[in-house]
Design a protein around this motif. Structure first.
Motif, mmCIF file in Angstrom:
data_model
loop_
_atom_site.group_PDB
_atom_site.id
_atom_site.type_symbol
_atom_site.label_atom_id
_atom_site.label_comp_id
_atom_site.label_asym_id
_atom_site.label_seq_id
_atom_site.Cartn_x
_atom_site.Cartn_y
_atom_site.Cartn_z
ATOM 1 N N LYS A 142 0.925 -1.167 0.124
ATOM 2 C CA LYS A 142 0.079 0.101 -0.153
ATOM 3 C C LYS A 142 0.868 1.330 0.037
ATOM 4 C CE LYS A 142 -3.684 -2.444 2.516
ATOM 5 N NZ LYS A 142 -3.832 -2.635 3.963
ATOM 6 N N LYS A 143 2.101 1.040 0.236
ATOM 7 C CA LYS A 143 3.063 2.311 0.274
ATOM 8 C C LYS A 143 3.103 2.861 -1.224
ATOM 9 C CE LYS A 143 6.037 0.595 4.203
ATOM 10 N NZ LYS A 143 6.297 1.511 5.189
ATOM 11 N N THR A 144 3.581 4.233 -1.174
ATOM 12 C CA THR A 144 3.935 4.679 -2.388
ATOM 13 C C THR A 144 5.315 4.117 -2.866
ATOM 14 O OG1 THR A 144 4.937 6.457 -1.324
ATOM 15 C CG2 THR A 144 2.852 6.984 -1.788
ATOM 16 N N ALA A 145 5.683 4.340 -4.125
ATOM 17 C CA ALA A 145 6.752 3.873 -4.535
ATOM 18 C C ALA A 145 8.103 4.392 -3.802
ATOM 19 C CB ALA A 145 6.969 3.918 -6.135
ATOM 20 N N PHE A 146 7.866 5.652 -3.343
ATOM 21 C CA PHE A 146 8.961 6.276 -2.706
ATOM 22 C C PHE A 146 8.974 5.583 -1.438
ATOM 23 C CE2 PHE A 146 9.924 9.899 0.117
ATOM 24 C CZ PHE A 146 11.125 10.456 -0.127
ATOM 25 N N SER A 147 8.016 5.192 -0.770
ATOM 26 C CA SER A 147 8.137 4.788 0.806
ATOM 27 C C SER A 147 8.733 3.228 0.617
ATOM 28 C CB SER A 147 6.608 4.742 1.522
ATOM 29 O OG SER A 147 5.992 6.064 1.554
ATOM 30 N N GLN A 148 8.045 2.592 -0.236
ATOM 31 C CA GLN A 148 8.639 1.129 -0.589
ATOM 32 C C GLN A 148 10.138 1.151 -0.793
ATOM 33 O OE1 GLN A 148 6.476 -0.048 -4.068
ATOM 34 N NE2 GLN A 148 4.948 -0.964 -2.801
ATOM 35 N N GLU A 149 10.621 2.170 -1.584
ATOM 36 C CA GLU A 149 12.080 2.167 -1.875
ATOM 37 C C GLU A 149 12.777 2.320 -0.434
ATOM 38 O OE1 GLU A 149 12.985 5.409 -4.286
ATOM 39 O OE2 GLU A 149 15.170 4.894 -4.246
ATOM 40 N N LYS A 150 12.247 3.497 0.316
ATOM 41 C CA LYS A 150 12.951 3.785 1.471
ATOM 42 C C LYS A 150 12.858 2.709 2.541
ATOM 43 C CE LYS A 150 12.461 8.035 4.149
ATOM 44 N NZ LYS A 150 11.563 9.212 4.653
ATOM 45 N N TYR A 151 11.845 1.847 2.433
ATOM 46 C CA TYR A 151 11.729 0.916 3.461
ATOM 47 C C TYR A 151 12.877 -0.449 3.014
ATOM 48 C CZ TYR A 151 9.367 -3.347 5.560
ATOM 49 O OH TYR A 151 9.222 -4.675 6.436
ATOM 50 N N LEU A 152 12.691 -0.333 1.758
ATOM 51 C CA LEU A 152 13.612 -1.666 1.177
ATOM 52 C C LEU A 152 14.999 -1.242 1.430
ATOM 53 C CD1 LEU A 152 13.406 -4.052 -0.821
ATOM 54 C CD2 LEU A 152 14.177 -2.490 -2.585
ATOM 55 N N LEU A 153 15.532 0.073 1.344
ATOM 56 C CA LEU A 153 16.888 0.556 1.405
ATOM 57 C C LEU A 153 17.383 0.371 3.030
ATOM 58 C CD1 LEU A 153 18.911 1.608 -0.383
ATOM 59 C CD2 LEU A 153 18.493 3.769 0.621
ATOM 60 N N LYS A 154 16.272 0.661 3.887
ATOM 61 C CA LYS A 154 16.554 0.509 5.328
ATOM 62 C C LYS A 154 16.793 -0.975 5.596
ATOM 63 C CE LYS A 154 13.847 1.517 9.545
ATOM 64 N NZ LYS A 154 12.605 1.812 9.966
ATOM 65 N N LYS A 155 15.933 -1.659 5.221
ATOM 66 C CA LYS A 155 16.142 -3.300 5.776
ATOM 67 C C LYS A 155 17.281 -3.866 5.111
ATOM 68 C CE LYS A 155 12.198 -3.195 8.134
ATOM 69 N NZ LYS A 155 12.449 -3.121 9.398
ATOM 70 N N GLN A 156 17.729 -3.431 3.931
ATOM 71 C CA GLN A 156 18.918 -4.127 3.305
ATOM 72 C C GLN A 156 20.137 -3.720 3.911
ATOM 73 O OE1 GLN A 156 19.695 -3.156 -1.311
ATOM 74 N NE2 GLN A 156 21.702 -3.287 -0.211
ATOM 75 N N LYS A 157 20.137 -2.279 4.346
ATOM 76 C CA LYS A 157 21.192 -1.859 5.019
ATOM 77 C C LYS A 157 21.440 -2.750 6.273
ATOM 78 C CE LYS A 157 21.893 2.883 3.471
ATOM 79 N NZ LYS A 157 21.916 4.222 3.744
ATOM 80 N N LYS A 158 20.273 -3.064 6.858
ATOM 81 C CA LYS A 158 20.502 -3.749 8.235
ATOM 82 C C LYS A 158 20.776 -5.248 8.309
ATOM 83 C CE LYS A 158 18.015 -4.406 12.642
ATOM 84 N NZ LYS A 158 16.871 -4.290 13.277
ATOM 85 N N TYR A 159 20.144 -6.024 7.057
ATOM 86 C CA TYR A 159 20.350 -7.419 7.048
ATOM 87 C C TYR A 159 21.172 -7.786 5.945
ATOM 88 C CZ TYR A 159 16.554 -7.376 10.163
ATOM 89 O OH TYR A 159 15.834 -7.199 11.330
#
Lengths: 450, 322, 450, 322
Positions: A142-159
């Motif tokens: 349901k997130k906007t593309a912008f928020s999806q990207e932000k979420y993805l980046l955050k998780k990728q940096k962590k894991y």
């Protein structure tokens, strides 16, 4: 248009694009979140998250390649990730939806910390964990593309943290310091550094006089431009030369290191032409071995301390000096200036001057060292404050020591360029300091009324 | 110890030395055939080729070149009327000022940043298009000297010719090769495939040239595109995203300052109250600035009009795929 | 949501949108190429090209309307041009062609100067001449849209100049001066002026103390914000107040003019509460008539001179003072501060302070006038140079006279936003000067160790 | 002569006075019910409503409101532990700092420019959307006082409610009306047709609201749209071109300076050469700055990190068609 093959061969030597054992590298973790300098040896390791990864797998790789942490037989290793040429996984689309109705809710993740630990135990890669997190997020779709990207980046940096192997150049070294320890290089921004080199007309076969109290960033940048020709001579007032630890971080070969020297201002000024006691060849040789080495060794301990202090993402120095004695011996930059060179400088003058001494009064310094330049030579003085340069410029004008005088203030701003989201970055460095530049002229010997 | 690089050579002066035989020593004196920068004022300079019989005429009078020969660079020389100019050795920065007569004076900020950000060091092979006035080319050549090479291309044959003449004049011909070519249409020549360390584009539609750039660059090599308009940047970045990484766009500017010496009036000194703003310009000047420096204030003021924009600089690094 | 009708009525008085006889206007010729201040009377004229146009036709027109020169029965007149709501004649299209093959050639015009003169004699309008020029240009059709637009604009400016009727506001007056005579307002840029008003918390019913040595631009801008409430008191050191000619250019009504006063700093400081000789009502009344009028009349002669000097497009003052004596009488801004007001200011203090005195030392000035402020009052000091404000800020800190001290440097850049051609303007004003702002505090009466 | 505006009034303090009966005199003392700004440091302030029995507790100790009542604004007041704060009268600028806790400290540059460029003077009718934190609204209200009005609209009901509460608190309710409305979707209410002097938009898709703005504005009235991204500006300017003239886009920033007093070392003082950069921070400080000021240098330095961008401000003026 013909190509000269020899150029390229020599280029290969000076400008290697593949790492080797003992070479110095800059490791950029998660797109600048953390930056490390390291020397690649079979034994050297870095800590990423809670894992100690060997750097051995980085030897022989091209600069510019990326790595991810993977579990090897003998513990965590850095494994190369080939970059696709198809852009990022996530296509950034022009945003037609606006986010006025967007509700930020982080509790929509059904995967627990235990679930993730379990996945890890079972050998899931970071990428797999990130995919699972997305699949188990109730709100991701349901997130906007912008928020999806932000979420993805955050998780990728962590894991699934990425390690980018960068060449240590004046550019990358200056940027890394400015970002993480700006005070150590006197808040010298990379555009300001580039201007100092231009205004001082640093070019091959130049003899460049520097007053570098920024731990060697100026000396290193000049040496990089000289490419093993000319000299960069770091002058100082007292007996001890200023430390130039940063020079170690460049991958300078022997040719270049030979051209990095120091000499006290009184030696350069002295009228004697014969070797003075302090330039006795024996003592000189001794200096080469002991004193610069001391510079090289002692600060690494300091840096190790600062590394401990700044666990959460600061620039770090990882240099396993003891593990690679040959390499340290190779980088013996910063010896005492050879007597023959001093003799010629006394006769001909230096061809360029750069002063970067944040705690010294600019005029007081320049009036001592400017006479060491040849006529028509260019100079550039960096200072964080405007007023000392204003006074200095005024005095140089009054004393008729230089022409073409100008105080410049560099301004630099980075932009985010993304579809429908282009704008200057919200944060900028407001101060790149100031530069006073000019050209030395011959004294008004034949003053005539105009 | 090798000190050949310090040898003094008497061949004619190039803008900067790029082989050890041509090592410039600044104590060297002006010779017949040298290119000198005649400096009148900060905003008034001129490049002159010295010849035994040459003369220079300007508002200060007539200068004979023969008076110059044998004097060191950086000397003040006098005309028949007692007027004077300074004779300077050419540098890339002075050359930019001479080329463009001050209109491009701040361009040094972009040039310096490009050279450093493209990671250009001695020995590099650099591609450029277009050549334009050759102002950047000169700085690229300085950075790749003594053993690298700049291959620069322009669409206009005439422009390429004058640039080639200029490099001849400044003695850079062995470091720079100028070609005539429509890089947007044809891309860079195949002979450079995978061999360029850095590429610089100053083209109206840079996105058309980017596919060729990605073929020319070595892996991890850096390119830069200079564009005045944001739409050009947007389109270039879109194209760059497939083969490049580390895509960054910057704007670089330079503000300059004037320095003045003077005292501000105190409230009481200004009893009349009728002081006009004009009188503020004729500040009292000490006859000997240095001795009175402590009692007077030296103040720096931004130069009022300045270059508000030159262009956006977009940098990108070729992805490592091997 | 209900609307209070009375608000709008009073608004109409204070903020008129239609010109009247005797009102002051700003005439913008050819999109800022030339800017004139004029007072609209039946007799006043301006010269455009070689034509003396009467301004009578501008009376009763809405601000914001445009005019063109036309030949009337009794000579050239300014005739109103109604702006279409369909954008410019020329549609600016996204440029697909590039201009690499563009050859600049101005000799392709077959219409001669004589032809144009002939057309004019026959009564052709400027627009008709421009159309003929395009029709007779051999290259116009081949030009890119961008070049066509440039050509059109150039010809239109020459043959069919436009006059835009602007309201004289602090914004438009400051911009016009900054563009044409920046030195007269101490290089005060419009964004800097706006910040001075904010930092000094200028609001209705404020009593604002100003040291305005910028010919009244500060005084006028403050009076505009007060809207006939409170006071703006321009203080000065000697006997004569500083000139405030710029105030005349605002269309201030009587209410507002009444609130613009001056007083010497010694009067404001004097401990006597009774009327001092200099504040004698009789002399005061005399001052109102004579001395401010002198200010109003004398500079217009000066300006008329500067107008002659700057024929080619500078800002000019066109004020036919003798033709409209009533109007001048109406704008009697800048009388001596009434005794009662001074009495109250002495008791309560001023609520705001703005200093804009380019030739005075900031600290020397502020230490005299800051005590005239009430506690918690905001102040803002403008200076072109940084150093005097730095010293001033330091001294205010040391003396504990103010808190919330900050030196700000405003930065302003305009953009060209056009399809495919969006970028910051190539020229910008690099210096908007500096502002020192803060809040006056009560002396540390009860100093206690913290 | 009318001097009613100088009358001293003892009703509770509003952020700024907007009718003559509420004329603020700063010599007035703090009363029960007043809103005061408690100033600890430049970056640490707080708005507090004074009440007889109130207390304020912070790291300096406990402050009793009853100690404050009767003291003039601008006073230093002490806690039980001897710590102190200053009590200031609220202003629009202080309010912005309080609202945003320093994150919006530079926003004053945009606000000030908008108010002046929209030609807002006392008596104006101003429309705004969205209301947001109400930081701009407060400055708009100050500019239209005493007899104008600001009608501000926000899409979020909750945000509108808190803004309304804030205006109640700062005493601006009679100057500002807050409405809940989707201006992008519905436009401004018809009751304002042709009646607005100025309109301000801070919306994600301002171009959707522009047709409504052109109906609300008086002829020659000015509108402003604030957008962070250049694409929003491009699209807005395209829409503006049909009904508006004098379309101008700006970027406004503010840099701030720190002031330090100190001496730079001379070359000789620095014999050791081992001085670290760290020691530069502990400059010698005179105990009495003013007396020694001549021997020490006061230097201003830009604050390092600053707001590099807030947004683009696009202004346009409604064409005169009548």
């Amino acid at each position: 248009m013909s190509i000269i093959k020899t150029e390229e061969n020599s280029n290969q030597d000076q400008n290697p694009r593949i790492t080797w054992e003992g070479c110095s590298v800059l490791l950029d973790i998660n797109d600048g979140d953390r930056v490390l300098f390291a020397r690649l040896t079979t034994g050297s390791k870095i800590k990423i998250g809670n894992k100690n990864c060997s750097l051995q797998s980085l030897i022989g790789c091209p600069f510019g390649s990326s790595f991810q942490v993977e579990d090897g037989k003998e513990g965590p290793v850095l494994s190369r990730v080939l970059q696709s040429t198809e852009g990022t996984n996530l296509q950034i689309m022009e945003e037609s939806r606006d986010n006025r109705r967007l509700v930020d809710n982080n509790s929509a993740q059904s995967l627990t910390g235990e679930d993730i630990d379990e996945m890890r135990r079972k050998g899931a890669s970071g990428d797999e964990i990130v995919k699972a997190l997305i699949a188990n997020s109730a709100t991701f779709e349901k997130k906007t593309a912008f928020s999806q990207e932000k979420y993805l980046l955050k998780k990728q940096k962590k894991y699934a943290p990425r390690v980018l192997l960068r060449r240590p150049f004046a550019r990358s070294i200056c940027e890394a310091y400015f970002k993480k320890h700006a005070e150590k290089i006197g808040f010298l921004r990379v555009d300001t550094l580039s201007l100092l080199l231009s205004f001082a007309n640093v070019s091959a076969y130049s003899d460049v006089l520097v007053v570098d109290m920024l731990d060697g960033i100026i000396t290193g940048a000049v040496a990089e431009r000289l490419g093993g020709t000319g000299y960069v001579c770091n002058t100082h007032c007292g007996v001890a030369p200023y430390p130039i630890n940063i020079v170690r971080m460049f991958n300078f070969n022997n040719d270049i290191c030979q051209r990095i020297v120091h000499s006290s201002v009184s030696e350069l000024h002295s009228s004697e032409n014969g070797p003075s006691p302090s330039t006795d060849p024996l003592e000189d040789a001794c200096n080469i071995r002991s004193q610069p080495n001391e510079q090289i060794l002692s600060p690494s301990a300091q840096h190790a301390v600062s590394m401990e202090e700044n666990e959460d993402g600061n620039m770090e120095i990882m240099t396993d000096v003891s593990a690679s004695p040959k390499v340290v011996k190779g980088t013996k930059a910063g010896r005492k200036a050879p007597v023959e060179a001093i003799k010629i400088w006394k006769a001909n003058g230096f061809s360029s001057l750069i002063i970067a001494a944040p705690n010294l009064d600019a005029w007081d310094t320049v009036k001592e060292v400017l006479p060491l330049l040849s006529y028509s030579a260019s100079f550039a003085i960096y200072h964080q404050y405007l007023q000392p340069l204003a006074t200095c410029m005024h005095n140089l004008q009054v004393e008729k020591m230089a022409i073409g005088l100008q105080i410049s203030e560099p301004w630099l701003r980075e932009y985010q360029v993304l579809p429908s989201r282009t704008h200057p970055l919200m944060q900028m460095s407001a101060t790149g300091g100031y530069i006073l530049s000019g050209t030395r002229i011959s004294g008004s010997d034949q003053t005539q009324a105009k | 110890m090798q000190i050949t690089s310090l040898r003094i050579d008497l061949k004619y002066l190039t803008m900067f030395p790029f082989d050890s035989a041509k090592k410039l020593s600044f104590s060297r004196c002006i010779s017949d055939g040298d290119l000198v920068i005649v400096y009148e004022k900060h905003d008034n300079m001129k490049a002159v080729k010295v010849s035994e019989s040459g003369i220079l005429q300007n508002r200060f009078g007539v200068f004979k070149h023969s008076d110059w020969i044998g004097k060191p660079f950086g000397s003040k020389v006098f005309s028949n009327k007692g007027g004077f100019v300074y004779l300077l050795a050419p540098t890339a920065e002075l050359w930019t000022l001479v080329l463009s007569h001050r209109t491009q004076i701040l361009y040094v900020a972009d040039i310096s940043f490009v050279v450093m950000y493209l990671e250009i060091v001695p020995g590099c092979l650099v591609l450029e298009s277009g050549t334009g006035s050759g102002s950047l080319t000169t700085s690229l050549a300085r950075a790749i000297a003594p053993n690298g090479h700049v291959y620069t291309f322009d669409f206009h044959e005439q422009r390429a010719d004058s640039a080639r003449d200029d490099f001849e004049r400044t003695g850079l011909s062995s470091l720079v090769t100028v070609g005539v070519r429509d890089i947007q249409g044809e891309g860079f020549p195949d002979e450079f495939l995978g061999r360029a360390d850095s590429v610089f584009l100053d083209l109206p539609q840079p996105w058309l040239a980017i596919p060729s750039v990605s073929k020319m660059l070595k892996q991890d090599g850096v390119m830069c595109s200079f564009s005045p308009c944001i739409e050009q940047v947007q389109r270039s970045c879109e194209t760059l995203r497939s083969d490049f990484t580390d895509i960054k766009t910057f704007e670089v500017l330079l503000h300059t300052y004037e320095v003045r010496e003077g005292n501000l009036w105190s409230w009481q000194d200004n009893e009349g109250g009728s002081m006009s703003l004009k009188s503020c310009k004729k500040r009292q000047r000490s006859t000997n600035g240095l001795e009175n420096a402590s009692s007077l204030t030296i103040m720096a003021k931004r130069n009022g009009e300045s270059r508000g924009h030159t262009g956006y600089l977009t940098f990108a690094r070729l992805k490592c795929t091997v």
